[in-house]
Design a protein around this motif. Sequence first.
Motif, PDB file in Angstrom:
ATOM      1  N   MET A   1       0.834  -1.210   0.000  1.00  0.00           N
ATOM      2  CA  MET A   1       0.000   0.000   0.000  1.00  0.00           C
ATOM      3  C   MET A   1       0.866   1.256   0.000  1.00  0.00           C
ATOM      4  N   LYS A   2       0.560   2.135  -0.922  1.00  0.00           N
ATOM      5  CA  LYS A   2       1.271   3.409  -0.955  1.00  0.00           C
ATOM      6  C   LYS A   2       0.247   4.526  -0.789  1.00  0.00           C
ATOM      7  N   GLU A   3       0.758   5.708  -0.472  1.00  0.00           N
ATOM      8  CA  GLU A   3      -0.152   6.844  -0.400  1.00  0.00           C
ATOM      9  C   GLU A   3       0.056   7.730  -1.625  1.00  0.00           C
ATOM     10  N   PHE A   4      -1.046   8.052  -2.289  1.00  0.00           N
ATOM     11  CA  PHE A   4      -1.017   8.877  -3.492  1.00  0.00           C
ATOM     12  C   PHE A   4      -1.695  10.215  -3.210  1.00  0.00           C
ATOM     13  N   LYS A   5      -1.130  11.259  -3.826  1.00  0.00           N
ATOM     14  CA  LYS A   5      -1.806  12.556  -3.807  1.00  0.00           C
ATOM     15  C   LYS A   5      -2.477  12.739  -5.156  1.00  0.00           C
ATOM     16  N   VAL A   6      -3.755  12.988  -5.153  1.00  0.00           N
ATOM     17  CA  VAL A   6      -4.508  13.087  -6.409  1.00  0.00           C
ATOM     18  C   VAL A   6      -5.133  14.484  -6.495  1.00  0.00           C
ATOM     19  N   LYS A   7      -4.971  15.090  -7.661  1.00  0.00           N
ATOM     20  CA  LYS A   7      -5.557  16.413  -7.897  1.00  0.00           C
ATOM     21  C   LYS A   7      -6.599  16.263  -8.992  1.00  0.00           C
ATOM     22  N   VAL A   8      -7.815  16.634  -8.694  1.00  0.00           N
ATOM     23  CA  VAL A   8      -8.894  16.552  -9.689  1.00  0.00           C
ATOM     24  C   VAL A   8      -9.327  17.974 -10.039  1.00  0.00           C
ATOM     25  N   GLU A   9      -9.255  18.298 -11.328  1.00  0.00           N
ATOM     26  CA  GLU A   9      -9.736  19.605 -11.786  1.00  0.00           C
ATOM     27  C   GLU A   9     -11.101  19.395 -12.425  1.00  0.00           C
ATOM     28  N   VAL A  10     -12.103  20.092 -11.937  1.00  0.00           N
ATOM     29  CA  VAL A  10     -13.453  19.963 -12.487  1.00  0.00           C
ATOM     30  C   VAL A  10     -13.830  21.304 -13.109  1.00  0.00           C
ATOM     31  N   ARG A  11     -14.141  21.265 -14.402  1.00  0.00           N
ATOM     32  CA  ARG A  11     -14.487  22.496 -15.124  1.00  0.00           C
ATOM     33  C   ARG A  11     -15.846  22.338 -15.771  1.00  0.00           C
ATOM     34  N   LEU A  12     -16.576  23.436 -15.868  1.00  0.00           N
ATOM     35  CA  LEU A  12     -17.772  23.420 -16.706  1.00  0.00           C
ATOM     36  C   LEU A  12     -17.341  23.162 -18.142  1.00  0.00           C
ATOM     37  N   LYS A  13     -18.143  22.396 -18.893  1.00  0.00           N
ATOM     38  CA  LYS A  13     -17.850  22.192 -20.314  1.00  0.00           C
ATOM     39  C   LYS A  13     -17.878  23.556 -21.019  1.00  0.00           C
ATOM     40  N   PRO A  14     -17.055  23.701 -22.082  1.00  0.00           N
ATOM     41  CA  PRO A  14     -16.965  25.015 -22.743  1.00  0.00           C
ATOM     42  C   PRO A  14     -18.309  25.557 -23.234  1.00  0.00           C
ATOM     43  N   VAL A  15     -19.249  24.690 -23.581  1.00  0.00           N
ATOM     44  CA  VAL A  15     -20.544  25.176 -24.088  1.00  0.00           C
ATOM     45  C   VAL A  15     -21.505  25.617 -22.982  1.00  0.00           C
ATOM     46  N   VAL A  16     -21.137  25.342 -21.721  1.00  0.00           N
ATOM     47  CA  VAL A  16     -22.057  25.648 -20.613  1.00  0.00           C
ATOM     48  C   VAL A  16     -21.778  27.062 -20.078  1.00  0.00           C
ATOM     49  N   LEU A  17     -22.837  27.842 -19.917  1.00  0.00           N
ATOM     50  CA  LEU A  17     -22.702  29.190 -19.360  1.00  0.00           C
ATOM     51  C   LEU A  17     -22.187  29.128 -17.929  1.00  0.00           C
ATOM     52  N   ASP A  18     -21.352  30.109 -17.550  1.00  0.00           N
ATOM     53  CA  ASP A  18     -20.733  30.115 -16.232  1.00  0.00           C
ATOM     54  C   ASP A  18     -21.036  31.443 -15.543  1.00  0.00           C
ATOM     55  N   ASP A  38     -11.899  36.965 -20.286  1.00  0.00           N
ATOM     56  CA  ASP A  38     -12.860  35.930 -19.910  1.00  0.00           C
ATOM     57  C   ASP A  38     -12.409  35.301 -18.596  1.00  0.00           C
ATOM     58  N   ALA A  39     -13.382  34.843 -17.815  1.00  0.00           N
ATOM     59  CA  ALA A  39     -13.070  34.163 -16.549  1.00  0.00           C
ATOM     60  C   ALA A  39     -14.027  32.988 -16.400  1.00  0.00           C
ATOM     61  N   ARG A  40     -13.489  31.845 -15.988  1.00  0.00           N
ATOM     62  CA  ARG A  40     -14.331  30.674 -15.708  1.00  0.00           C
ATOM     63  C   ARG A  40     -13.893  30.128 -14.355  1.00  0.00           C
ATOM     64  N   VAL A  41     -14.853  29.647 -13.604  1.00  0.00           N
ATOM     65  CA  VAL A  41     -14.550  29.156 -12.257  1.00  0.00           C
ATOM     66  C   VAL A  41     -14.876  27.669 -12.171  1.00  0.00           C
ATOM     67  N   GLY A  42     -13.912  26.904 -11.742  1.00  0.00           N
ATOM     68  CA  GLY A  42     -14.120  25.471 -11.566  1.00  0.00           C
ATOM     69  C   GLY A  42     -13.718  25.050 -10.158  1.00  0.00           C
ATOM     70  N   LYS A  43     -13.646  23.738  -9.961  1.00  0.00           N
ATOM     71  CA  LYS A  43     -13.289  23.207  -8.640  1.00  0.00           C
ATOM     72  C   LYS A  43     -11.969  22.471  -8.719  1.00  0.00           C
ATOM     73  N   LEU A  44     -11.266  22.512  -7.601  1.00  0.00           N
ATOM     74  CA  LEU A  44      -9.995  21.816  -7.470  1.00  0.00           C
ATOM     75  C   LEU A  44     -10.156  20.910  -6.259  1.00  0.00           C
ATOM     76  N   ILE A  45     -10.162  19.605  -6.487  1.00  0.00           N
ATOM     77  CA  ILE A  45     -10.383  18.681  -5.374  1.00  0.00           C
ATOM     78  C   ILE A  45      -9.106  17.878  -5.166  1.00  0.00           C
ATOM     79  N   GLU A  46      -8.573  17.908  -3.955  1.00  0.00           N
ATOM     80  CA  GLU A  46      -7.331  17.196  -3.679  1.00  0.00           C
ATOM     81  C   GLU A  46      -7.600  16.066  -2.695  1.00  0.00           C
ATOM     82  N   LEU A  47      -7.148  14.876  -3.075  1.00  0.00           N
ATOM     83  CA  LEU A  47      -7.415  13.672  -2.284  1.00  0.00           C
ATOM     84  C   LEU A  47      -6.095  13.027  -1.877  1.00  0.00           C
TER      85      LEU A  47
END
Lengths: 83, 83
Positions: A1-18, A38-47
Amino acid sequence: MKEFKVKVEVRLKPVVLDPQGKSVLSALANLGFEEVRDARVGKLIELRIRDGSAESVRNRVDEMCRKLLSNPVIEDFVVNIEE
Amino acid sequence: MKEFKVKVEVRLKPVVLDPQGKSVLSALANLGFEEVRDARVGKLIELRIRDGSAESVRNRVDEMCRKLLSNPVIEDFVVNIEE
């Protein structure tokens, strides 16, 4: 067993209004930052994940994204794994 | 004038409690993802900026982060610039 750091970037699809991005854009313009086009806001989830291999982590995190971390109808996600 | 793509990652400082991250962690555990040890949720802000140079973009975006995009008391930010 190892420990991993995972970064997930979640963005609205380009066609979706923000609307949050549009608010940021107009607030920046009001503060004098008129060079911002232009500015778009997404989520950054770190596990932190304990697992046997990076492949297994990738498969599990893809599943987490589809089930909980993103809304696949309107969002895209990108997963980065570090050991 | 060139157009730059700028990615700003905003994270809660490590010492700050993250209730949204704790919710994600417990929701993941409820879905059977018990290998996840910790989860933290931040923001990913993507900007398109027209400016003369990458240095100028960096200075301006640092200022945007301090004034609007992050709360310097409880958050850290990282800026990545692509031409």
